[in-house]
Design an enzyme around this catalytic site. Structure first.
Site, PDB file in Angstrom:
ATOM      1  CE  LYS A 155      30.377   6.587  -4.471  1.00 40.92           C
ATOM      2  NZ  LYS A 155      32.125   5.872  -5.473  1.00 40.92           N
ATOM      3  CG  ASP A 190      35.862   3.018  -5.955  1.00 45.06           C
ATOM      4  OD1 ASP A 190      34.770   2.496  -6.003  1.00 45.06           O
ATOM      5  OD2 ASP A 190      36.265   4.052  -6.080  1.00 45.06           O
TER       6      ASP A 190
HETATM    7 MG    MG Z   1      38.302   7.213  -6.398  1.00 40.32          MG
END
Ligand code: MG
Ligand code: ADP
Length: 448
Positions: A155, A190
């Site tokens: 990312k 996450d």
């Molecule tokens: Mg997030």
């Protein structure tokens, strides 16, 4: 234009085939021991029970791994009361994402110091350090709940000297150097945080997925299926030997072995080539917010190059890479069928285009629809594969976070439809589950 849209659209059979490939990749990831790294890593989170909602107390949380970086204080207040949350949000400076890893952790410790000061927080009254849950949304091989080494950056992150190191330790060292009364007790992906956050409100939650900057999912597996971790999980007693453990699938990397190549378009291949991690995160690059806008831009560019739209000239505002933002897809697809108010507004006012023919707006919107539908259907395919793996006896709630799911006007409905189509035998609901990296991480820290 038709052939471009067709190349971005997959058939029902394609999704079935991708689902089967995913199921095998999940299985291979769970079984893998030593040898070559599996495509889908199926990482152990060491979370062996989910919060129930009765957890209470003050916890710090950090959220690193996307567009924004956040520092939070989460005040869990037991059953039936929403936690109270204080947070500071920072955009992660590019030079920290790509620079020296040590500088990144020094920056983090600095933000923690500022946060404690601004909110007049100090050690607990009994002198105990404040407990922190560190949401770090990259693939990490964990050695326990509060330790784990970074496998690779994804990312858009590429800070040096971090891959292979224990990120919890790097954080704790930076915290200690700044003499802060904080102890990192949990390292949380996450997706795992989202699962915990969803479980706070719904005990039937067994799967969580993210469709934000990146894409990933976690789910509740039987511990006996995690063969690779049988030694390190041996001491855990929660629920007996077949008790639960949360697996961070890292499904974003699905396709790294080439099994998705035949579904990729030229645009997907170009994005991959220009990315910081060419060849990796193939599935993620077909799905997530970091890439969708650019896929649309490249499709527009190819039509322009063929002289089909915009008089054969790429509009000034779209010449540079990443100038067609993923939120534009949400904007454009907000228009009801046959109407083009938002599309016209965005193209002419926001992007300064001079539309020559109404068909141009129609084409741009069709491209957006093809790209976002493929994304929603692929995420749905992953969820359907996980449902088939779990074989639930009752209803399953799937917690989902990320801007695509939250803001795109048709994403949730398209996902639901595709999951239903791919596995009609299971009962499920998709539920927006926010703040896994704050509330969820704090709840996991509270279980320690
Ligand atoms: Mg997030
Ligand atoms: P993160 O995954 O970084 O924690 P988000 O879930 O907010 O955070 O996802 C950020 C991604 O979502 C970005 O790639 C951005 O382009 C995209 N995005 C932001 N707003 C929207 C929107 N309204 N519709 C679709 N995508 C959006």
């Amino acid at each position: 234009a038709r052939s471009i849209i067709a190349s971005l659209s997959l058939s029902t059979d394609d999704y079935e085939a991708i689902g089967d490939l995913m199921a095998s990749s999940f299985e291979a990831g769970l079984k893998a021991s030593g040898g070559p790294k599996p495509a889908v890593k199926m990482l152990c989170s060491y979370v062996t029970k989910l919060p129930s909602g009765s957890e209470a107390g003050d916890y710090l949380a950090l959220d690193l791994g996307g567009t924004n970086y956040r520092v939070l204080l989460v005040r869990l207040r037991g059953s039936d009361q929403e936690p109270e949350i204080l947070e500071d949000v920072y955009a992660v400076p590019q030079e920290l994402m790509l620079g020296d890893g040590a500088a990144l952790f020094t920056f983090i410790a600095g933000t923690l110091r500022d946060f404690l000061q601004a909110n007049q927080l100090s050690a607990e009254p009994d002198g105990e350090r404040l407990k922190l849950g560190f949401t770090f949304s990259f693939p990490v091989e964990q050695h326990g709940l509060s330790s784990g080494s970074l496998i690779m950056w994804t990312k858009g992150f590429a800070a040096k000297g971090v891959v292979g190191r224990d990120v919890c330790k790097l954080l704790q060292e930076a915290i200690d150097k700044a003499a802060l009364p904080i102890v990192c007790v949990a390292l949380v992906n996450d997706t795992v945080g989202t699962l915990a956050s969803c479980a706070l409100e719904d005990p039937r939650c067994q799967i969580a997925a993210i469709v934000g900057t990146g894409s990933n999912a976690a789910y509740v597996e039987r511990r006996s299926a995690m063969e690779r971790y049988s030694d390190s999980l041996a001491g855990v007693s929660d629920g007996g030997p077949d008790g639960p453990v949360v697996v961070n699938t890292e499904w974003g990397n699905f396709g790294v072995d080439g099994c998705l190549d035949r579904f990729q378009t030229d645009f997907d291949r170009e994005i991959d080539k220009k990315s910081l991690n060419p060849g990796f995160q193939v599935f993620e690059k077909l799905i997530s917010g970091m890439y969708l806008g650019e896929i649309v831009r490249l499709a527009i560019k190819s039509l322009v190059d063929d002289g089909i739209i915009f008089g054969g000239r790429m509009p000034e505002s779209l010449v540079q890479p990443m100038t067609f933002l993923t939120k534009y897809l949400s904007e454009i697809e907000r228009d009801p069928p046959k109407h083009y108010y938002s599309t016209d507004q965005l193209l002419t006012v926001d992007l300064g285009l001079k539309l020559v023919h109404p068909i141009e707006a129609v084409i741009v919107r069709s491209i957006c629809e093809a790209v976002s539908t493929r994304s929603a259907f692929l995420v749905a395919t992953g969820i359907a594969s996980l449902l088939k793996r779990i074989k639930p006896s009752g209803h399953v709630t799937v917690g989902i976070d990320g801007s695509l799911f939250k803001f795109h006007p048709h994403f949730p409905e398209r996902m639901t439809r595709k999951v239903q189509e791919l596995c009609p035998d299971y009962e499920f609901t998709l539920k927006l589950s926010e703040d896994g990296s704050g509330k969820g991480a704090a709840a996991i820290a509270a279980l320690v």
